[in-house]
Design a protein around this motif. Structure first.
Motif, PDB file in Angstrom:
ATOM      1  N   GLU A   1      35.940  87.839 117.234  1.00  0.00           N
ATOM      2  CA  GLU A   1      36.755  87.562 118.420  1.00  0.00           C
ATOM      3  C   GLU A   1      35.936  87.590 119.705  1.00  0.00           C
ATOM      4  OE1 GLU A   1      40.488  89.686 118.351  1.00  0.00           O
ATOM      5  OE2 GLU A   1      41.117  88.658 116.519  1.00  0.00           O
ATOM      6  N   LYS A   2      34.623  87.735 119.593  1.00  0.00           N
ATOM      7  CA  LYS A   2      33.751  87.462 120.733  1.00  0.00           C
ATOM      8  C   LYS A   2      33.708  85.962 121.008  1.00  0.00           C
ATOM      9  CE  LYS A   2      30.761  91.353 119.484  1.00  0.00           C
ATOM     10  NZ  LYS A   2      29.470  91.739 118.870  1.00  0.00           N
ATOM     11  N   GLY A   3      33.996  85.164 119.987  1.00  0.00           N
ATOM     12  CA  GLY A   3      34.108  83.725 120.133  1.00  0.00           C
ATOM     13  C   GLY A   3      35.571  83.329 120.218  1.00  0.00           C
ATOM     14  N   LEU A   4      35.893  82.146 119.679  1.00  0.00           N
ATOM     15  CA  LEU A   4      37.278  81.667 119.724  1.00  0.00           C
ATOM     16  C   LEU A   4      38.167  82.359 118.704  1.00  0.00           C
ATOM     17  CD1 LEU A   4      36.809  77.799 120.096  1.00  0.00           C
ATOM     18  CD2 LEU A   4      37.365  79.452 121.885  1.00  0.00           C
ATOM     19  N   GLY A   5      37.557  82.965 117.676  1.00  0.00           N
ATOM     20  CA  GLY A   5      38.351  83.632 116.657  1.00  0.00           C
ATOM     21  C   GLY A   5      37.835  83.336 115.264  1.00  0.00           C
ATOM     22  N   TRP A   6      38.732  83.346 114.277  1.00  0.00           N
ATOM     23  CA  TRP A   6      38.283  83.339 112.892  1.00  0.00           C
ATOM     24  C   TRP A   6      39.339  82.782 111.935  1.00  0.00           C
ATOM     25  CZ3 TRP A   6      41.884  86.471 110.522  1.00  0.00           C
ATOM     26  CH2 TRP A   6      42.458  87.500 111.295  1.00  0.00           C
ATOM     27  N   PHE A   7      38.830  82.356 110.753  1.00  0.00           N
ATOM     28  CA  PHE A   7      39.661  81.983 109.608  1.00  0.00           C
ATOM     29  C   PHE A   7      39.117  82.732 108.388  1.00  0.00           C
ATOM     30  CE2 PHE A   7      40.011  78.182 112.324  1.00  0.00           C
ATOM     31  CZ  PHE A   7      41.383  77.954 112.321  1.00  0.00           C
ATOM     32  N   PHE A   8      39.891  83.653 107.856  1.00  0.00           N
ATOM     33  CA  PHE A   8      39.490  84.415 106.670  1.00  0.00           C
ATOM     34  C   PHE A   8      39.525  83.499 105.446  1.00  0.00           C
ATOM     35  CE2 PHE A   8      40.174  87.355 103.119  1.00  0.00           C
ATOM     36  CZ  PHE A   8      39.411  88.457 103.461  1.00  0.00           C
TER      37      PHE A   8
ATOM     38  N   LEU B   1      22.074  86.299 114.824  1.00  0.00           N
ATOM     39  CA  LEU B   1      22.688  87.095 115.875  1.00  0.00           C
ATOM     40  C   LEU B   1      22.467  86.365 117.187  1.00  0.00           C
ATOM     41  CD1 LEU B   1      21.549  90.616 114.632  1.00  0.00           C
ATOM     42  CD2 LEU B   1      23.631  89.344 114.116  1.00  0.00           C
ATOM     43  N   LEU B   2      23.506  85.672 117.629  1.00  0.00           N
ATOM     44  CA  LEU B   2      23.384  84.734 118.733  1.00  0.00           C
ATOM     45  C   LEU B   2      24.329  85.102 119.856  1.00  0.00           C
ATOM     46  CD1 LEU B   2      23.302  81.578 116.431  1.00  0.00           C
ATOM     47  CD2 LEU B   2      21.349  82.771 117.395  1.00  0.00           C
ATOM     48  N   THR B   3      24.442  84.237 120.863  1.00  0.00           N
ATOM     49  CA  THR B   3      25.278  84.528 122.012  1.00  0.00           C
ATOM     50  C   THR B   3      26.360  83.491 122.178  1.00  0.00           C
ATOM     51  OG1 THR B   3      23.781  83.301 123.421  1.00  0.00           O
ATOM     52  CG2 THR B   3      23.408  85.662 123.267  1.00  0.00           C
ATOM     53  N   PHE B   4      27.451  83.867 122.841  1.00  0.00           N
ATOM     54  CA  PHE B   4      28.620  82.997 122.979  1.00  0.00           C
ATOM     55  C   PHE B   4      28.899  82.681 124.437  1.00  0.00           C
ATOM     56  CE2 PHE B   4      33.113  82.764 124.020  1.00  0.00           C
ATOM     57  CZ  PHE B   4      33.448  81.620 123.316  1.00  0.00           C
ATOM     58  N   GLY B   5      29.386  81.467 124.673  1.00  0.00           N
ATOM     59  CA  GLY B   5      29.847  81.096 126.004  1.00  0.00           C
ATOM     60  C   GLY B   5      30.063  79.607 126.102  1.00  0.00           C
ATOM     61  N   SER B   6      30.894  79.164 127.005  1.00  0.00           N
ATOM     62  CA  SER B   6      31.187  77.762 127.289  1.00  0.00           C
ATOM     63  C   SER B   6      32.672  77.508 127.215  1.00  0.00           C
ATOM     64  CB  SER B   6      30.469  76.813 126.329  1.00  0.00           C
ATOM     65  OG  SER B   6      30.628  75.489 126.770  1.00  0.00           O
ATOM     66  N   ALA B   7      33.098  76.360 127.736  1.00  0.00           N
ATOM     67  CA  ALA B   7      34.505  75.982 127.731  1.00  0.00           C
ATOM     68  C   ALA B   7      34.607  74.537 127.304  1.00  0.00           C
ATOM     69  CB  ALA B   7      35.118  76.176 129.118  1.00  0.00           C
TER      70      ALA B   7
ATOM     71  N   ALA C   1      33.533  71.994 119.038  1.00  0.00           N
ATOM     72  CA  ALA C   1      33.439  73.402 118.653  1.00  0.00           C
ATOM     73  C   ALA C   1      32.506  73.494 117.454  1.00  0.00           C
ATOM     74  CB  ALA C   1      34.820  73.976 118.323  1.00  0.00           C
ATOM     75  N   PHE C   2      32.092  74.706 117.155  1.00  0.00           N
ATOM     76  CA  PHE C   2      31.135  74.929 116.082  1.00  0.00           C
ATOM     77  C   PHE C   2      31.697  75.939 115.093  1.00  0.00           C
ATOM     78  CE2 PHE C   2      29.020  73.338 119.760  1.00  0.00           C
ATOM     79  CZ  PHE C   2      28.128  72.396 119.255  1.00  0.00           C
ATOM     80  N   ASP C   3      31.208  75.837 113.859  1.00  0.00           N
ATOM     81  CA  ASP C   3      31.721  76.631 112.746  1.00  0.00           C
ATOM     82  C   ASP C   3      30.585  77.443 112.167  1.00  0.00           C
ATOM     83  OD1 ASP C   3      33.019  77.646 110.525  1.00  0.00           O
ATOM     84  OD2 ASP C   3      33.261  75.728 109.513  1.00  0.00           O
TER      85      ASP C   3
ATOM     86  N   ASN D   1      25.431  76.276 120.869  1.00  0.00           N
ATOM     87  CA  ASN D   1      26.405  76.066 119.803  1.00  0.00           C
ATOM     88  C   ASN D   1      27.639  76.895 120.090  1.00  0.00           C
ATOM     89  OD1 ASN D   1      24.652  75.397 116.654  1.00  0.00           O
ATOM     90  ND2 ASN D   1      24.481  74.417 118.649  1.00  0.00           N
ATOM     91  N   SER D   2      28.329  76.537 121.131  1.00  0.00           N
ATOM     92  CA  SER D   2      29.534  77.233 121.531  1.00  0.00           C
ATOM     93  C   SER D   2      30.463  76.225 122.186  1.00  0.00           C
ATOM     94  CB  SER D   2      29.201  78.373 122.503  1.00  0.00           C
ATOM     95  OG  SER D   2      28.568  77.856 123.660  1.00  0.00           O
ATOM     96  N   PRO D   3      31.763  76.485 122.157  1.00  0.00           N
ATOM     97  CA  PRO D   3      32.444  77.648 121.584  1.00  0.00           C
ATOM     98  C   PRO D   3      32.396  77.622 120.060  1.00  0.00           C
ATOM     99  CG  PRO D   3      34.064  76.034 122.232  1.00  0.00           C
ATOM    100  CD  PRO D   3      32.731  75.498 122.699  1.00  0.00           C
ATOM    101  N   ILE D   4      32.595  78.781 119.481  1.00  0.00           N
ATOM    102  CA  ILE D   4      32.408  78.903 118.042  1.00  0.00           C
ATOM    103  C   ILE D   4      33.591  79.616 117.404  1.00  0.00           C
ATOM    104  CG2 ILE D   4      31.180  81.124 117.996  1.00  0.00           C
ATOM    105  CD1 ILE D   4      29.118  79.623 116.133  1.00  0.00           C
ATOM    106  N   VAL D   5      33.945  79.150 116.208  1.00  0.00           N
ATOM    107  CA  VAL D   5      34.960  79.790 115.374  1.00  0.00           C
ATOM    108  C   VAL D   5      34.283  80.184 114.069  1.00  0.00           C
ATOM    109  CG1 VAL D   5      37.209  79.552 114.250  1.00  0.00           C
ATOM    110  CG2 VAL D   5      36.727  78.255 116.333  1.00  0.00           C
TER     111      VAL D   5
END
Length: 406
Positions: free
Chosen positions: A362-369, A8-14, A286-288, A319-323
């Motif tokens: 979607e708190k990060g860049l998004g997702w791949f199911f 359970l981590l935090t998100f941020g960066s560009a 980016a990170f996965d 480790n951001s941004p993250i997908v």
């Protein structure tokens, strides 16, 4: 595809490289969606997040998820692509796999993805796509690159973002995992000679992406999927050099900063170390993260799944941004077919849990199911299309917030 330990981590960066949100790539669009009996409603799809699916078992077959197709290819008693090529012989295997590539994912599938609000695809591939890298001891189907080119063009013509993922590394990065292309007894990837083959793959594909129009919406390349967690050379040698080789290739091609590929690494939460050790100050990465609660060390109860997903955050230790590159609706193996959890009798709960996960990712860049489609009978939990057709996943991902009040 395999499980990870949740963090359970935090998100941020560009970043400055090729990411869709920075280009306004996902344009807001309204679509008329059928609600039955000749009626329709208009939905506007969120343009800001990656909302994608993996094309699992297209270029690297995982027999567990496509049993009927695997049988039809003549591979039903084999554990991996490597094994099937050995069984069928090279020419027979090439023909069988070309038939598979022609039918497993079609243009109709991409049209359905768009209809369902999917705007991106993650494409797992093996290093053997670059056929010059395959030595005489290795056995893989040939001719896949032509079909990868075609797929990239299909995605580009539909304005879909594409992430090319090195899912199967030379000599295998994990044991007993068909997602590597072979059911290997040893993870032999973690040595300089095999790293060198992977660098060549990454460079060849980087060049192809930048010089072939079909790849004009391919903006991300992942250097390795789900490595073993016990190799000291992975980050200082392989990750550091892989980054440099991709950027060197782009420099030689004269690629401008805004068109450089975003280079993706498994996040520290995967457990194989922190890539930022060798990426300090780099903002074009980016990170996965792979979020499978079925393997997480949490209370295996429905309230726990919802609470964990609702509270999930990402991106610690920079480790951001993250997908979130893989996730599903699958639950713990010993629960999945019990009355409380089986798919057909618990659709309302699975719909709620899907909504909780989408909001978190979607708190990060998004997702791949994981994944677009499966052949598991009436069990939709691993297949996005299967779950939409079962009435579990709604036609618009924008409905997530209304399904789970996180």
């Amino acid at each position: 595809m395999r499980g990870s330990i949740l963090s359970l981590l935090t998100f941020g960066s560009a970043v400055s490289a090729w990411l869709p949100a920075e280009r306004g790539f996902f344009k807001s669009e309204a679509r008329s969606l059928s609600i039955g009996q000749g009626r329709s409603i208009t939905k506007r799809f969120n343009p800001d997040k990656i909302r994608g699916v993996n094309l699992g078992s297209l270029f690297i077959v995982e027999p567990w998820m496509m049993g009927q197709a695997w049988n039809d290819m003549g591979c039903g008693d084999q554990k991996s692509e490597f094994d099937c090529v050995l069984k069928l012989g090279q020419d027979g295997a090439d023909a069988a796999f070309k038939q598979h590539w022609d039918t497993w994912i079609t243009e109709e599938d991409l049209d359905k993805m768009k209809e369902y609000g999917i705007n991106a695809i993650r494409v797992p591939v093996g290093y053997w796509m670059v056929e010059e890298l395959v030595d005489q001891s290795e056995h893989f189907p040939r001719g896949g690159l032509e079909y990868l080119d075609r797929l990239a063009g299909w995605a580009a013509s539909r304005n879909m973002y594409m992430n090319l993922d090195l899912h199967g590394a030379p000599y295998s990065q994990e044991i007993h995992q068909p997602f590597t292309g072979q059911y290997s007894e040893e993870a032999g990837f973690y040595q300089t000679s095999q790293y060198e083959r992977a660098y060549t793959f990454l460079q060849k594909m980087t060049e192809r992406i930048h010089t072939t129009d079909a790849y004009r919406t391919t903006g991300m390349i992942e250097v390795l999927n789900e490595p073993q967690r016990t190799h000291d050379s992975l980050i200082p040698e392989y990750y550091a050099t892989a980054y440099g080789k991709i950027r060197e290739t782009e420099a030689n091609l004269g690629v401008s900063d805004d068109k450089k590929l975003t280079i993706q690494f498994m996040a520290e939460s995967w457990g194989a170390g922190n890539p930022r050790q060798v990426l300090e100050g780099k903002t074009d990465v980016a990170f996965d993260d792979h979020r499978y609660l079925k393997w997480a060390n949490i209370d295996q109860s429905k309230p726990s799944y919802i609470a964990t997903s609702c509270g999930d955050t990402f991106g610690g230790n920079d480790n951001s941004p993250i997908v979130v590159g893989e996730w599903s609706l699958a639950v713990a193996d010993n629960n999945e077919q019990t009355p409380e959890w089986e798919p057909q009798g618990n659709k309302d709960w699975y719909k709620q849990w899907w909504g909780a996960q989408v909001q978190a990712y979607e708190k990060g860049l998004g997702w791949f199911f994981w994944s677009w489609k499966v052949q598991l009978g009436d069990d939709y939990r691993w297949g996005y299309r299967n779950a939409v057709e079962a009435g579990v996943i709604p036609l618009s991902p924008d409905e997530a917030a209304g399904l789970a009040k996180c």
